[in-house]
Design a protein around this motif. Structure first.
Motif, short mmCIF file in Angstrom:
data_model
loop_
_atom_site.label_atom_id
_atom_site.label_comp_id
_atom_site.label_asym_id
_atom_site.label_seq_id
_atom_site.Cartn_x
_atom_site.Cartn_y
_atom_site.Cartn_z
N PHE A 57 0.81 -1.21 0.00
CA PHE A 57 0.00 0.00 0.00
C PHE A 57 0.84 1.27 0.00
N GLU A 58 2.04 1.21 0.57
CA GLU A 58 2.92 2.37 0.55
C GLU A 58 3.30 2.74 -0.89
N ALA A 59 3.68 1.73 -1.66
CA ALA A 59 4.01 1.96 -3.07
C ALA A 59 2.78 2.44 -3.84
N ALA A 60 1.63 1.86 -3.53
CA ALA A 60 0.40 2.24 -4.22
C ALA A 60 0.08 3.71 -3.96
N VAL A 61 0.20 4.14 -2.71
CA VAL A 61 -0.08 5.54 -2.38
C VAL A 61 0.87 6.46 -3.15
N LEU A 85 -4.59 4.17 1.77
CA LEU A 85 -4.24 4.86 3.01
C LEU A 85 -4.96 4.25 4.21
N LEU A 86 -6.19 3.87 4.01
CA LEU A 86 -6.96 3.22 5.08
C LEU A 86 -6.30 1.91 5.50
N VAL A 93 -6.04 11.03 6.65
CA VAL A 93 -5.67 11.32 5.26
C VAL A 93 -6.58 10.55 4.31
N ALA A 94 -6.91 9.32 4.67
CA ALA A 94 -7.83 8.51 3.86
C ALA A 94 -9.19 9.20 3.76
N LEU A 95 -9.67 9.74 4.88
CA LEU A 95 -10.94 10.46 4.88
C LEU A 95 -10.87 11.69 3.98
N GLU A 96 -9.77 12.41 4.03
CA GLU A 96 -9.61 13.60 3.19
C GLU A 96 -9.67 13.22 1.70
N ASP A 97 -9.02 12.12 1.32
CA ASP A 97 -9.08 11.68 -0.07
C ASP A 97 -10.49 11.24 -0.44
N ALA A 98 -11.17 10.54 0.46
CA ALA A 98 -12.54 10.10 0.19
C ALA A 98 -13.46 11.31 0.00
N GLU A 99 -13.28 12.33 0.84
CA GLU A 99 -14.08 13.54 0.70
C GLU A 99 -13.78 14.26 -0.61
N LYS A 100 -12.52 14.27 -1.02
CA LYS A 100 -12.15 14.89 -2.29
C LYS A 100 -12.79 14.14 -3.46
N ALA A 101 -12.81 12.80 -3.38
CA ALA A 101 -13.46 12.00 -4.43
C ALA A 101 -14.94 12.35 -4.52
N CYS A 102 -15.59 12.49 -3.36
CA CYS A 102 -17.02 12.86 -3.33
C CYS A 102 -17.24 14.26 -3.89
N GLU A 103 -16.34 15.16 -3.56
CA GLU A 103 -16.44 16.54 -4.05
C GLU A 103 -16.31 16.59 -5.57
N LEU A 104 -15.39 15.81 -6.12
CA LEU A 104 -15.15 15.83 -7.55
C LEU A 104 -16.28 15.20 -8.34
N ASN A 105 -16.90 14.17 -7.76
CA ASN A 105 -17.98 13.49 -8.47
C ASN A 105 -19.01 12.98 -7.47
N PRO A 106 -19.93 13.84 -7.03
CA PRO A 106 -20.91 13.46 -6.02
C PRO A 106 -21.87 12.36 -6.47
N LYS A 107 -21.99 12.13 -7.79
CA LYS A 107 -22.92 11.12 -8.29
C LYS A 107 -22.27 9.77 -8.54
N TRP A 108 -20.97 9.66 -8.24
CA TRP A 108 -20.29 8.39 -8.44
C TRP A 108 -20.90 7.36 -7.50
N PRO A 109 -21.24 6.15 -7.96
CA PRO A 109 -21.96 5.17 -7.13
C PRO A 109 -21.30 4.86 -5.78
N LYS A 110 -19.98 4.87 -5.69
CA LYS A 110 -19.33 4.57 -4.42
C LYS A 110 -19.54 5.68 -3.40
N ASN A 111 -20.02 6.82 -3.84
CA ASN A 111 -20.26 7.95 -2.94
C ASN A 111 -21.65 7.93 -2.34
N ASP A 112 -22.54 7.09 -2.85
CA ASP A 112 -23.92 7.07 -2.40
C ASP A 112 -24.06 6.29 -1.10
N VAL A 113 -23.94 6.99 0.01
CA VAL A 113 -24.04 6.34 1.31
C VAL A 113 -25.49 6.20 1.77
#
Length: 118
Positions: A57-61, A85-86, A93-113
């Motif tokens: 995961f370190e290399a992936a990040v 990161l999670l 930091v993982a939460l910040e990236d998840a929030e950024k993903a939601c901000e960029l595309n609020p309609k993306w299916p993984k964002n629909d909680v």
């Protein structure tokens, strides 16, 4: 229900069925503006996905971060980096990236909680 526009492929680090399949990226024609050709960008994304599947995961990040410098509006890269990161225990930091993903595309299916059970 309207079908989403076709994308270049699909990938999720949460699915073992994704191995060997095309990567789902929203890549603009301006990727070269950020110092990577489209092929180099796709290679970075492929390498980051493979690192996640290996559990590195370190290399992936690191690789997702490089790809995000080339395409900073890519919600999928933020989501995948968030997952890596999670796995590393870097929850804030993982939460910040998840929030950024939601901000960029609020309609993306993984964002629909709203459809998820708690």
């Amino acid at each position: 229900m309207e079908k989403p526009a076709p994308l270049k492929g699909k990938f999720s680090i949460f699915s073992s069925r994704a191995a060997g399949r095309p990567i789902r990226c929203l890549v603009g024609d301006d990727v070269a503006t950020y110092g990577l050709s489209k092929a180099e960008f796709m290679e970075k994304v492929q390498q980051s996905n493979e690192a996640c599947q290996r559990g590195d995961f370190e290399a992936a990040v690191h690789l997702y971060s490089e790809a995000l410098r080339a395409d900073p509006q890519n919600c999928i890269l933020y989501s995948n980096r968030s997952a890596a990161l999670l796995k590393m225990g870097q929850h804030q930091v993982a939460l910040e990236d998840a929030e950024k993903a939601c901000e960029l595309n609020p309609k993306w299916p993984k964002n629909d909680v709203s459809s998820r059970r708690r």
